[in-house]
Scaffold this motif. Structure first.
Motif, short mmCIF file in Angstrom:
data_model
loop_
_atom_site.label_atom_id
_atom_site.label_comp_id
_atom_site.label_asym_id
_atom_site.label_seq_id
_atom_site.Cartn_x
_atom_site.Cartn_y
_atom_site.Cartn_z
N MET A 192 56.03 100.88 42.44
CA MET A 192 54.63 101.15 42.29
C MET A 192 53.86 99.90 42.65
SD MET A 192 53.22 101.69 38.38
CE MET A 192 54.87 101.65 37.75
N SER A 193 52.74 100.03 43.35
CA SER A 193 51.94 98.88 43.76
C SER A 193 50.65 98.83 42.97
CB SER A 193 51.60 98.96 45.25
OG SER A 193 52.75 98.84 46.02
N ARG A 194 50.34 97.62 42.46
CA ARG A 194 49.09 97.45 41.74
C ARG A 194 48.52 96.09 42.10
NH1 ARG A 194 51.25 99.01 35.73
NH2 ARG A 194 52.20 100.95 36.31
N ALA A 195 47.26 96.05 42.43
CA ALA A 195 46.61 94.76 42.67
C ALA A 195 46.01 94.28 41.36
CB ALA A 195 45.52 94.91 43.72
N VAL A 196 46.18 92.99 41.06
CA VAL A 196 45.61 92.40 39.86
C VAL A 196 44.72 91.25 40.30
CG1 VAL A 196 46.14 91.31 37.65
CG2 VAL A 196 47.75 92.95 38.61
N THR A 197 43.46 91.28 39.88
CA THR A 197 42.56 90.21 40.28
C THR A 197 41.80 89.69 39.06
OG1 THR A 197 40.75 91.74 40.72
CG2 THR A 197 42.19 91.21 42.56
N SER A 198 41.40 88.42 39.14
CA SER A 198 40.56 87.83 38.10
C SER A 198 39.95 86.55 38.65
CB SER A 198 41.36 87.52 36.83
OG SER A 198 42.14 86.37 37.02
N GLN A 199 38.87 86.10 38.02
CA GLN A 199 38.31 84.80 38.33
C GLN A 199 38.48 83.95 37.08
OE1 GLN A 199 34.31 85.29 39.65
NE2 GLN A 199 34.91 86.11 41.63
N TRP A 200 39.06 82.74 37.24
CA TRP A 200 39.35 81.92 36.08
C TRP A 200 39.15 80.48 36.42
CZ3 TRP A 200 42.62 77.88 35.11
CH2 TRP A 200 42.81 77.55 33.76
N PRO A 201 38.55 79.67 35.55
CA PRO A 201 37.78 80.11 34.40
C PRO A 201 36.41 80.62 34.82
CG PRO A 201 37.77 77.73 34.53
CD PRO A 201 38.65 78.22 35.66
N ALA A 202 35.69 81.24 33.91
CA ALA A 202 34.43 81.89 34.24
C ALA A 202 33.25 80.94 34.06
CB ALA A 202 34.24 83.11 33.36
N SER A 255 48.78 86.88 50.15
CA SER A 255 47.48 86.25 49.91
C SER A 255 46.49 86.80 50.92
CB SER A 255 47.58 84.72 50.04
OG SER A 255 48.38 84.18 49.03
N PRO A 256 45.88 87.95 50.64
CA PRO A 256 44.92 88.54 51.58
C PRO A 256 43.74 87.60 51.83
CG PRO A 256 45.46 90.07 49.80
CD PRO A 256 46.01 88.74 49.42
N ARG A 257 43.18 87.68 53.03
CA ARG A 257 42.09 86.78 53.40
C ARG A 257 40.87 86.92 52.50
NH1 ARG A 257 40.50 85.99 59.56
NH2 ARG A 257 42.61 85.19 59.43
N ASN A 258 40.49 88.14 52.13
CA ASN A 258 39.27 88.36 51.37
C ASN A 258 39.52 88.93 49.98
OD1 ASN A 258 37.52 87.51 53.50
ND2 ASN A 258 37.97 89.45 54.53
#
Length: 198
Positions: free
Chosen positions: A1-11, A159-162
């Motif tokens: 199963m494929s899942r993308a996980v994204t976050s910005q750290w720290p905020a 590591s996708p470009r965008n």
């Protein structure tokens, strides 16, 4: 199963340190092992405190993994990895042996598998640390998730470009199942989920 996980750290805005600056702070005594910190994305952060279940899982995993590894791989427990902007101390890293690295900390090219044991740290392990390991091309990343009682195996980092770095595949192994241990593209054995969950 494929899942993308994204976050910005720290905020929020922070001062970021280079790995070399972090090393100088250690060499000059500004930081020492009693400070219980690690460098993540240029930020010096406290390491998570560890409870009984976490430490028991560490023992179980060590017992299961060590006999499976070929002589071309070494198992490091809660030791430093040197990445371009970070020096995490994952619960386990399967990497090239110390002699092959001339006694230096493993760099991304030396690492085959990283394993984090998660109880209260699941969110950070699935976001910040996952992205950091994927960006650095760590081929396989495991989260031994004590909260949800499963072993999450992530593979095929990109590591996708965008977009944020991620792993193309995620497979969850539950009690009663065996998680395959893949080192340098070869399955070297399996780890029963029941055997690593306290």
């Amino acid at each position: 199963m494929s899942r993308a996980v994204t976050s910005q750290w720290p905020a929020f805005p922070v001062h970021r340190f280079t790995v070399d600056q972090y090393h100088r702070m250690i060499q000059t005594g500004i930081l020492n092992e009693d400070d219980n910190v690690e460098l993540i994305r240029g930020v010096i952060v406290p390491k998570m405190s560890k409870g009984n279940q976490h430490d028991t899982a560490i023992e179980y995993i060590d017992e299961r993994l060590r006999p499976l590894l070929p002589t071309t791989a070494s198992l490091r427990c809660q030791c430093v990895l040197t990445l371009p902007d970070s020096e995490p101390e994952p619960d386990f890293a399967v990497c090239t042996p110390a002699r092959a690295r001339q006694g230096k900390h493993p760099k991304p090219a030396d690492v085959f598998v990283v394993i984090e044991v998660s109880d209260t740290s699941v969110y950070g392990d699935r976001t910040t640390k996952l992205q950091m390991y994927a960006e650095n091309g760590i081929p396989v990343y495991w989260i031994v998730n004590l909260e949800d009682r499963q072993v999450e195996v992530y593979a095929d980092p990109v590591s996708p470009r965008n977009a944020a770095p991620l792993y193309r595949t995620r497979t969850d192994y539950k009690p009663g199942q065996d998680a395959p241990l893949v080192v340098a593209g070869t399955q070297v054995g399996v780890v029963p989920v029941d055997a690593v969950l306290p």
